[in-house]
Motif scaffolding. Structure first.
Motif, PDB file in Angstrom:
ATOM      1  N   LEU A 180       0.813  -1.138  -0.001  1.00 13.46           N
ATOM      2  CA  LEU A 180      -0.037   0.198  -0.073  1.00 13.46           C
ATOM      3  C   LEU A 180       0.899   1.312   0.035  1.00 13.46           C
ATOM      4  N   GLU A 181       1.713   1.333   0.940  1.00 14.79           N
ATOM      5  CA  GLU A 181       2.682   2.551   1.081  1.00 14.79           C
ATOM      6  C   GLU A 181       3.348   2.510  -0.260  1.00 14.79           C
ATOM      7  N   LYS A 182       3.966   1.672  -1.061  1.00 17.67           N
ATOM      8  CA  LYS A 182       4.764   1.697  -2.302  1.00 17.67           C
ATOM      9  C   LYS A 182       3.987   2.452  -3.258  1.00 17.67           C
ATOM     10  N   ALA A 183       2.628   1.631  -3.429  1.00 16.48           N
ATOM     11  CA  ALA A 183       1.872   2.082  -4.359  1.00 16.48           C
ATOM     12  C   ALA A 183       1.478   3.418  -4.338  1.00 16.48           C
ATOM     13  N   TYR A 184       1.126   3.978  -2.851  1.00 12.73           N
ATOM     14  CA  TYR A 184       0.902   5.443  -2.561  1.00 12.73           C
ATOM     15  C   TYR A 184       1.976   6.393  -3.226  1.00 12.73           C
ATOM     16  N   SER A 185       3.270   5.765  -3.040  1.00  8.70           N
ATOM     17  CA  SER A 185       4.527   6.726  -3.105  1.00  8.70           C
ATOM     18  C   SER A 185       4.577   6.971  -4.974  1.00  8.70           C
ATOM     19  N   LEU A 186       4.265   5.867  -5.555  1.00  6.57           N
ATOM     20  CA  LEU A 186       4.142   6.093  -6.974  1.00  6.57           C
ATOM     21  C   LEU A 186       3.193   7.059  -7.714  1.00  6.57           C
ATOM     22  N   LEU A 187       2.190   7.558  -6.912  1.00  7.98           N
ATOM     23  CA  LEU A 187       1.312   8.347  -7.681  1.00  7.98           C
ATOM     24  C   LEU A 187       2.041   9.715  -7.646  1.00  7.98           C
ATOM     25  N   SER A 188       1.516  10.466  -8.781  1.00  9.97           N
ATOM     26  CA  SER A 188       2.409  11.352  -9.447  1.00  9.97           C
ATOM     27  C   SER A 188       1.674  12.905  -8.802  1.00  9.97           C
ATOM     28  N   ASP A 189       0.579  12.793  -8.267  1.00 11.09           N
ATOM     29  CA  ASP A 189       0.309  14.232  -7.693  1.00 11.09           C
ATOM     30  C   ASP A 189      -0.635  13.829  -6.383  1.00 11.09           C
ATOM     31  N   GLU A 190      -0.615  15.284  -5.512  1.00  9.34           N
ATOM     32  CA  GLU A 190      -1.297  15.249  -4.602  1.00  9.34           C
ATOM     33  C   GLU A 190      -2.649  14.920  -4.392  1.00  9.34           C
ATOM     34  N   LYS A 191      -3.612  15.494  -5.600  1.00  8.90           N
ATOM     35  CA  LYS A 191      -4.837  14.942  -5.608  1.00  8.90           C
ATOM     36  C   LYS A 191      -5.163  13.255  -5.664  1.00  8.90           C
ATOM     37  N   SER A 192      -4.419  12.715  -6.435  1.00  7.63           N
ATOM     38  CA  SER A 192      -4.227  11.366  -6.597  1.00  7.63           C
ATOM     39  C   SER A 192      -4.053  10.683  -5.308  1.00  7.63           C
ATOM     40  N   LYS A 193      -3.001  11.169  -4.497  1.00  7.13           N
ATOM     41  CA  LYS A 193      -2.468  10.651  -3.147  1.00  7.13           C
ATOM     42  C   LYS A 193      -3.652  10.856  -2.103  1.00  7.13           C
ATOM     43  N   ASP A 194      -4.579  12.094  -2.268  1.00  9.69           N
ATOM     44  CA  ASP A 194      -5.647  12.153  -1.430  1.00  9.69           C
ATOM     45  C   ASP A 194      -6.706  11.262  -1.577  1.00  9.69           C
ATOM     46  N   ILE A 195      -7.073  10.975  -2.860  1.00 11.29           N
ATOM     47  CA  ILE A 195      -7.926  10.063  -3.295  1.00 11.29           C
ATOM     48  C   ILE A 195      -7.702   8.624  -2.746  1.00 11.29           C
ATOM     49  N   PHE A 196      -6.490   8.166  -2.725  1.00 15.49           N
ATOM     50  CA  PHE A 196      -6.018   6.856  -2.556  1.00 15.49           C
ATOM     51  C   PHE A 196      -6.168   6.815  -0.953  1.00 15.49           C
ATOM     52  N   LYS A 197      -5.740   7.680  -0.191  1.00 17.21           N
ATOM     53  CA  LYS A 197      -5.979   7.736   1.196  1.00 17.21           C
ATOM     54  C   LYS A 197      -7.384   7.840   1.568  1.00 17.21           C
ATOM     55  N   ARG A 198      -8.230   8.385   0.853  1.00 18.68           N
ATOM     56  CA  ARG A 198      -9.651   8.379   1.448  1.00 18.68           C
ATOM     57  C   ARG A 198     -10.350   6.976   1.188  1.00 18.68           C
ATOM     58  N   ILE A 199      -9.925   6.366  -0.084  1.00 19.37           N
ATOM     59  CA  ILE A 199     -10.317   5.070  -0.271  1.00 19.37           C
ATOM     60  C   ILE A 199     -10.059   4.078   0.542  1.00 19.37           C
ATOM     61  N   ILE A 200      -8.456   4.114   1.008  1.00 15.11           N
ATOM     62  CA  ILE A 200      -8.035   3.348   1.979  1.00 15.11           C
ATOM     63  C   ILE A 200      -8.997   3.392   3.386  1.00 15.11           C
TER      64      ILE A 200
END
Length: 347
Positions: free
Chosen positions: A129-149
């Motif tokens: 999970l943390e590696k996939a999160y680190s590969l996301l390319s912008d803050e919006k995508s990281k925010d969506i990822f965190k919200r989904i988890i």
């Protein structure tokens, strides 16, 4: 990063610990899965509710189906476990209204596969999970990822409502050219072909693959006047052959049971696809395995559904990164009561 969720109250724990009774909202396949998971907590629903137009005079698991208002008038406050997903405005409006009066949660059960995204699953897959999160390319995508988890654990639909983006934003990220060779996997009856043509305006070719025979016939009829269009009736997998396939489920047609159907890999098509969209009912990982050479050679833009299996939200990012490490990854989530309609955009 996600360790705090191991201490967050899950949707299952909330129901177990609450002094209030609870009702299941919905009577379909999702409710079957929720009831199965509740049994692990020694819980059985006392009440079943449905939207007014679906109440009728019926029972589900021997429990009378009633409206939310009727149950409220009878017992007052109660918890709600929503057991289906929808992008319909009237359903989302109804959910938001129910949330003003009751605690409404959307427990995590997968569309396909056996892994429920619960705390043990989170703990077992923390590194990925943390590696996939680190590969996301912008803050919006990281925010969506965190919200989904967090949504997967807590079941709080507000997390998903606040992650919503438009389909325009998705195509803005894709930045389609006028020379795309488009591959539509899970083309249904041509709706996403229409969508592609609307946003691309001009294109080189369209190849659409749809496994369900009835949907395939309607796809061919709908697209019969398109230039440079080709359609195939097949299941997309990691290799050519045959698979058992369950048909006549509309958008839910899937591999795993039913009729024997042709399967094929993307590599076997031997075409220079520049944009691939895949929403194929849990077969996304196998599709990618059968497209490795095409991805390595052509680096197509990709739009991949990441909501069918519990692991898809992180494992598909890692799988694609292992094929080519020069992709940029983004997430796009459209209006929904769950995290369905969430796509991984690969550029």
């Amino acid at each position: 990063m996600f360790e705090y969720l191991l201490k967050t109250e899950s949707s299952w724990e909330h129901i177990k610990l609450s002094s209030l009774p609870f009702a299941l909202y919905g009577t379909g396949n999702g409710a079957d899965k929720v009831i199965k998971e509740l049994a692990a907590y020694d819980l059985r629903p006392e009440y079943i509710i449905a939207s007014d137009s679906f109440v009728r005079d019926r029972s589900f698991y021997g429990i009378k189906v009633r409206s939310a208002a009727d149950l409220e008038a009878e017992i007052g406050d109660y918890n709600i476990l929503m057991c289906f997903a929808s992008d319909r405005d009237e359903v989302i409006s109804n959910v938001k209204n129910l949330m003003k009066r009751h605690c409404l949660l959307v427990p995590s059960v997968p569309v396909y596969g056996d892994h429920v995204f619960d705390k043990p699953f989170l703990k077992d897959n923390m590194d990925e999970l943390e590696k996939a999160y680190s590969l996301l390319s912008d803050e919006k995508s990281k925010d969506i990822f965190k919200r989904i988890i967090e949504f997967q654990i807590s079941g709080n639909p507000l997390l998903i409502f606040e992650a919503e983006e438009s389909i325009d934003k998705l195509y803005e990220m894709l930045n389609l050219s006028g020379n795309e060779n488009y591959l539509d996997l899970g083309a249904y009856r041509g709706d996403t072909v229409d969508e592609f043509i609307h946003y691309a305006s001009v294109y080189a070719s369209v190849t659409a693959i749809e496994p369900d025979k009835k949907n395939y016939a309607k796809l061919c009829e709908h697209c019969k006047n398109l230039r440079d269009f080709d359609a195939l009736n097949a299941v997309v997998s990691d290799k050519n052959g045959t698979v058992d396939f369950s048909q006549n489920k509309g958008r839910g047609s899937s591999s795993g049971e039913g009729f024997e159907s042709q399967s094929l890999s993307i590599d076997s098509l031997n075409k220079p696809f520049s944009y691939i969209k895949a929403d194929i009912e849990g077969f996304e990982s196998k599709m990618l395995k059968g497209a490795e050479e095409s991805i390595k050679r052509y680096k197509p833009k990709m739009r991949i559904a990441v909501y069918h299996r519990s692991e898809d939200i992180f494992s598909l990012i890692l799988q694609i990164h292992n094929i080519r490490d020069d992709y940029k990854f983004y997430l796009n989530h459209r209006k929904h009561t769950s995290f369905w309609d969430t796509d991984l955009i690969c550029i």
